[in-house]
Design a protein around this motif. Sequence first.
Motif, PDB file in Angstrom:
ATOM      1  N   ASP A  25      53.084  35.688  38.338  1.00  0.00           N
ATOM      2  CA  ASP A  25      54.161  35.057  36.926  1.00  0.00           C
ATOM      3  C   ASP A  25      53.276  33.490  37.252  1.00  0.00           C
ATOM      4  O   ASP A  25      53.034  32.488  36.235  1.00  0.00           O
ATOM      5  CB  ASP A  25      55.137  35.569  37.687  1.00  0.00           C
ATOM      6  CG  ASP A  25      56.111  33.901  37.170  1.00  0.00           C
ATOM      7  OD1 ASP A  25      55.785  34.147  35.605  1.00  0.00           O
ATOM      8  OD2 ASP A  25      56.644  32.927  36.915  1.00  0.00           O
ATOM      9  N   ASP A  26      52.736  33.479  38.902  1.00  0.00           N
ATOM     10  CA  ASP A  26      52.538  31.815  38.836  1.00  0.00           C
ATOM     11  C   ASP A  26      50.977  31.669  39.620  1.00  0.00           C
ATOM     12  O   ASP A  26      50.645  32.232  40.925  1.00  0.00           O
ATOM     13  CB  ASP A  26      52.996  30.879  39.646  1.00  0.00           C
ATOM     14  CG  ASP A  26      52.714  29.654  39.919  1.00  0.00           C
ATOM     15  OD1 ASP A  26      51.649  29.580  39.182  1.00  0.00           O
ATOM     16  OD2 ASP A  26      53.337  28.677  40.451  1.00  0.00           O
ATOM     17  N   PRO A  27      49.528  32.157  38.797  1.00  0.00           N
ATOM     18  CA  PRO A  27      48.378  32.552  39.724  1.00  0.00           C
ATOM     19  C   PRO A  27      47.725  31.412  40.259  1.00  0.00           C
ATOM     20  O   PRO A  27      47.167  31.022  40.908  1.00  0.00           O
ATOM     21  CB  PRO A  27      47.739  33.094  38.593  1.00  0.00           C
ATOM     22  CG  PRO A  27      47.880  31.954  36.890  1.00  0.00           C
ATOM     23  CD  PRO A  27      49.557  31.944  37.659  1.00  0.00           C
ATOM     24  N   TYR A  28      48.306  29.861  39.760  1.00  0.00           N
ATOM     25  CA  TYR A  28      48.016  28.652  40.182  1.00  0.00           C
ATOM     26  C   TYR A  28      48.406  28.377  41.611  1.00  0.00           C
ATOM     27  O   TYR A  28      48.533  27.123  42.488  1.00  0.00           O
ATOM     28  CB  TYR A  28      48.508  27.114  39.677  1.00  0.00           C
ATOM     29  CG  TYR A  28      48.028  27.997  38.097  1.00  0.00           C
ATOM     30  CD1 TYR A  28      46.796  28.198  37.652  1.00  0.00           C
ATOM     31  CD2 TYR A  28      48.405  28.289  36.915  1.00  0.00           C
ATOM     32  CE1 TYR A  28      46.356  28.231  35.895  1.00  0.00           C
ATOM     33  CE2 TYR A  28      48.361  28.990  36.036  1.00  0.00           C
ATOM     34  CZ  TYR A  28      47.244  28.624  35.100  1.00  0.00           C
ATOM     35  OH  TYR A  28      46.796  29.312  34.032  1.00  0.00           O
ATOM     36  N   ASN A  29      49.897  29.042  42.232  1.00  0.00           N
ATOM     37  CA  ASN A  29      50.232  28.514  43.689  1.00  0.00           C
ATOM     38  C   ASN A  29      49.842  29.573  44.314  1.00  0.00           C
ATOM     39  O   ASN A  29      49.852  30.149  44.450  1.00  0.00           O
ATOM     40  CB  ASN A  29      51.948  28.905  43.036  1.00  0.00           C
ATOM     41  CG  ASN A  29      52.518  28.614  44.628  1.00  0.00           C
ATOM     42  OD1 ASN A  29      51.823  28.690  45.702  1.00  0.00           O
ATOM     43  ND2 ASN A  29      54.045  29.003  44.355  1.00  0.00           N
ATOM     44  N   ILE A  30      49.215  28.765  44.937  1.00  0.00           N
ATOM     45  CA  ILE A  30      47.965  29.608  46.739  1.00  0.00           C
ATOM     46  C   ILE A  30      48.813  30.417  47.517  1.00  0.00           C
ATOM     47  O   ILE A  30      48.378  31.134  47.895  1.00  0.00           O
ATOM     48  CB  ILE A  30      47.921  28.232  47.306  1.00  0.00           C
ATOM     49  CG1 ILE A  30      48.266  27.424  48.171  1.00  0.00           C
ATOM     50  CG2 ILE A  30      46.582  27.783  46.191  1.00  0.00           C
ATOM     51  CD1 ILE A  30      47.075  26.687  48.953  1.00  0.00           C
ATOM     52  N   PHE A  31      50.286  29.983  47.204  1.00  0.00           N
ATOM     53  CA  PHE A  31      50.935  30.893  47.680  1.00  0.00           C
ATOM     54  C   PHE A  31      51.618  32.264  47.582  1.00  0.00           C
ATOM     55  O   PHE A  31      51.556  32.634  48.471  1.00  0.00           O
ATOM     56  CB  PHE A  31      51.852  30.152  48.815  1.00  0.00           C
ATOM     57  CG  PHE A  31      52.168  29.445  49.799  1.00  0.00           C
ATOM     58  CD1 PHE A  31      51.622  28.840  50.629  1.00  0.00           C
ATOM     59  CD2 PHE A  31      52.650  27.884  49.314  1.00  0.00           C
ATOM     60  CE1 PHE A  31      51.817  28.073  51.949  1.00  0.00           C
ATOM     61  CE2 PHE A  31      51.903  26.660  49.622  1.00  0.00           C
ATOM     62  CZ  PHE A  31      52.322  26.856  50.725  1.00  0.00           C
ATOM     63  N   ASP A  32      51.010  32.358  45.806  1.00  0.00           N
ATOM     64  CA  ASP A  32      51.255  33.275  45.195  1.00  0.00           C
ATOM     65  C   ASP A  32      50.229  34.207  45.266  1.00  0.00           C
ATOM     66  O   ASP A  32      50.658  35.542  45.078  1.00  0.00           O
ATOM     67  CB  ASP A  32      51.986  33.186  43.936  1.00  0.00           C
ATOM     68  CG  ASP A  32      53.645  32.875  44.063  1.00  0.00           C
ATOM     69  OD1 ASP A  32      54.107  33.017  45.265  1.00  0.00           O
ATOM     70  OD2 ASP A  32      54.234  31.923  43.666  1.00  0.00           O
ATOM     71  N   PHE A  33      49.045  34.075  44.873  1.00  0.00           N
ATOM     72  CA  PHE A  33      48.037  34.369  44.667  1.00  0.00           C
ATOM     73  C   PHE A  33      46.691  33.649  45.401  1.00  0.00           C
ATOM     74  O   PHE A  33      46.480  32.421  45.597  1.00  0.00           O
ATOM     75  CB  PHE A  33      47.513  34.273  43.764  1.00  0.00           C
ATOM     76  CG  PHE A  33      46.336  34.615  42.349  1.00  0.00           C
ATOM     77  CD1 PHE A  33      45.969  36.362  42.420  1.00  0.00           C
ATOM     78  CD2 PHE A  33      45.554  34.204  41.734  1.00  0.00           C
ATOM     79  CE1 PHE A  33      45.434  36.928  41.606  1.00  0.00           C
ATOM     80  CE2 PHE A  33      44.484  34.616  41.470  1.00  0.00           C
ATOM     81  CZ  PHE A  33      44.007  35.990  41.533  1.00  0.00           C
ATOM     82  N   ASN A  34      46.112  34.911  46.135  1.00  0.00           N
ATOM     83  CA  ASN A  34      44.675  34.582  46.461  1.00  0.00           C
ATOM     84  C   ASN A  34      43.523  34.790  46.041  1.00  0.00           C
ATOM     85  O   ASN A  34      43.681  36.682  45.418  1.00  0.00           O
ATOM     86  CB  ASN A  34      44.956  35.634  48.111  1.00  0.00           C
ATOM     87  CG  ASN A  34      43.358  34.730  49.291  1.00  0.00           C
ATOM     88  OD1 ASN A  34      41.973  34.776  47.693  1.00  0.00           O
ATOM     89  ND2 ASN A  34      43.715  34.563  50.147  1.00  0.00           N
ATOM     90  N   PRO A  35      43.000  34.263  44.812  1.00  0.00           N
ATOM     91  CA  PRO A  35      41.818  34.364  44.063  1.00  0.00           C
ATOM     92  C   PRO A  35      40.678  34.558  44.605  1.00  0.00           C
ATOM     93  O   PRO A  35      39.604  35.621  44.088  1.00  0.00           O
ATOM     94  CB  PRO A  35      41.250  33.557  43.217  1.00  0.00           C
ATOM     95  CG  PRO A  35      41.729  32.543  44.837  1.00  0.00           C
ATOM     96  CD  PRO A  35      43.217  32.131  44.932  1.00  0.00           C
ATOM     97  N   ILE A  36      40.749  34.533  46.256  1.00  0.00           N
ATOM     98  CA  ILE A  36      39.435  36.261  46.651  1.00  0.00           C
ATOM     99  C   ILE A  36      39.736  37.229  47.345  1.00  0.00           C
ATOM    100  O   ILE A  36      38.843  37.866  46.193  1.00  0.00           O
ATOM    101  CB  ILE A  36      39.379  35.305  48.054  1.00  0.00           C
ATOM    102  CG1 ILE A  36      38.665  33.666  47.567  1.00  0.00           C
ATOM    103  CG2 ILE A  36      37.302  35.630  48.579  1.00  0.00           C
ATOM    104  CD1 ILE A  36      37.467  33.525  46.995  1.00  0.00           C
TER     105      ILE A  36
END
Length: 496
Positions: A392-403
């Motif tokens: 839902d919110d990939p821009y929230n660093i607490f919800d998604f780690n792009p690595i």
Amino acid sequence: MAERAAVPAQAVTASFLHGIASGDPLSNAVIIWTKVTSTAASVPVTYQVSSNSQFTNSVATGIVTTTADVDFTVKVDVTGLQPATTYYYRFTVGSTTSAVGTTHTIPTATAALASYKLAVFSCANLPAGYFNAYNSIAKRTDIDLILHLGDYIYEYPNGEYGNGTALGRVPAPNVQLNTLSDYQTRHAQYKQDPDLMAAHQKVPWVTVWDDHEFEDDSWVNGSEGDDANNLPGQPWAPRKIAAMTAYFQYMPIRAALIDGVGKIYRNFSIGNLLDLTMLDTRMAGRDQTDVENLFTLAATNRTIMGAAQELWFNQQLSASQARGAKWRIVGNQVVFSPIRVLFDQVPLTFDGWDDYPANRERVLKYIESNGITNTVILTGDIHSSMVFDVLDDPYNIFDFNPITQSGSALVEFVGPSVTSDGMGATDMAAMIVTQPHLRWGNGVKHGYFILTVATDKVTAEYHLLDTILSKTYVDSIAATFQSALNSAKITSKVVA
């Protein structure tokens, strides 16, 4: 007025100029389709289905009489077939016989199935170029099913969105489509394209509409943003019903009630391997599209699906999980993943799920809270190839780690167009930098992708073409992605 004398059946002559097609396969049935061209007022058409291409082992035959009421199209739901079986079909009028088509039924829901291969298409604008993508897929012999995710036709006159004069691809009728006759004529023109005819002849299709089968950016009660009367003096409801009627006449899809809704969302249980769930994010219940007021689009009751379809979709997901299917493959028209700009606050477009964030949040919450695993979304519409980890919110660093991709709930494969213009290289390069959940993209080239569903992974193979302006082309594999079972993310990436 004197009644017209009936033409004896043996005297009726006709030709098959629009090819043949099949679609919506079940484990015991499949739709077969054609259209006849004749001067007769009614035409009796014989259909034959056989287990071999010589038609020495007939499994179904009958006669269907077609008239101008259905624009001389013929559609038969052939039942009583065996599961996971290849069949051959043809049509005859007098001494004239159509080409022979190949189709097949799907396995029963309980059958053990190791793999299944889908070819995925969308957005075929006839004046923009040749349908080389269809030509390419027609040459293959390993495709189980073709999916078309919408914009099978476009509604514009020549020059408004592509000029086909130089290529001999001027849309017919050369007007903005409005009446039933308009939509029928455009569908008939598409069905005469040799590359599209070849693709239909080889493999059964499963299709859904998007907006251009009606009008750009259309929704339940209108089109083009808040303009519910896009053509001056022409009300929307009759135009929508005309477009629906022509679609059901010309596509190899099971009939639906043409009531202004035209229920087109449906599910196919394909062995114990997958459920293919086709959504209608356009006409089943979509609220007004192109709402650019951020407060309005954030309303919790905004919907892209409609309440009835949303409930049905949730039930399908749960039923698929409960029956033990490995994968839930979702055919969806518009981009599901968030794509935001301006500090991640403003959607890039206002026609996708970004314009209905509450509906997307409800879907993701249902999937996560009910333990729905291995969901894959297939998307068209945006004319560009993209691959997403979805949350839902990939821009929230607490919800998604792009690595590590921790936080991803599922994956989405967005397909290129057959011919419609993409977003371009510059915009796509900017997206790759600014969208942490976007694993890859190509905003320039046209083509299709092949999704291979296996017991341990799904693989998306992107086929992009070097040109649509010549019938001589090169089909290259631009990228291949995999999502392993139970991973809920992209787990393998190979880019050429």
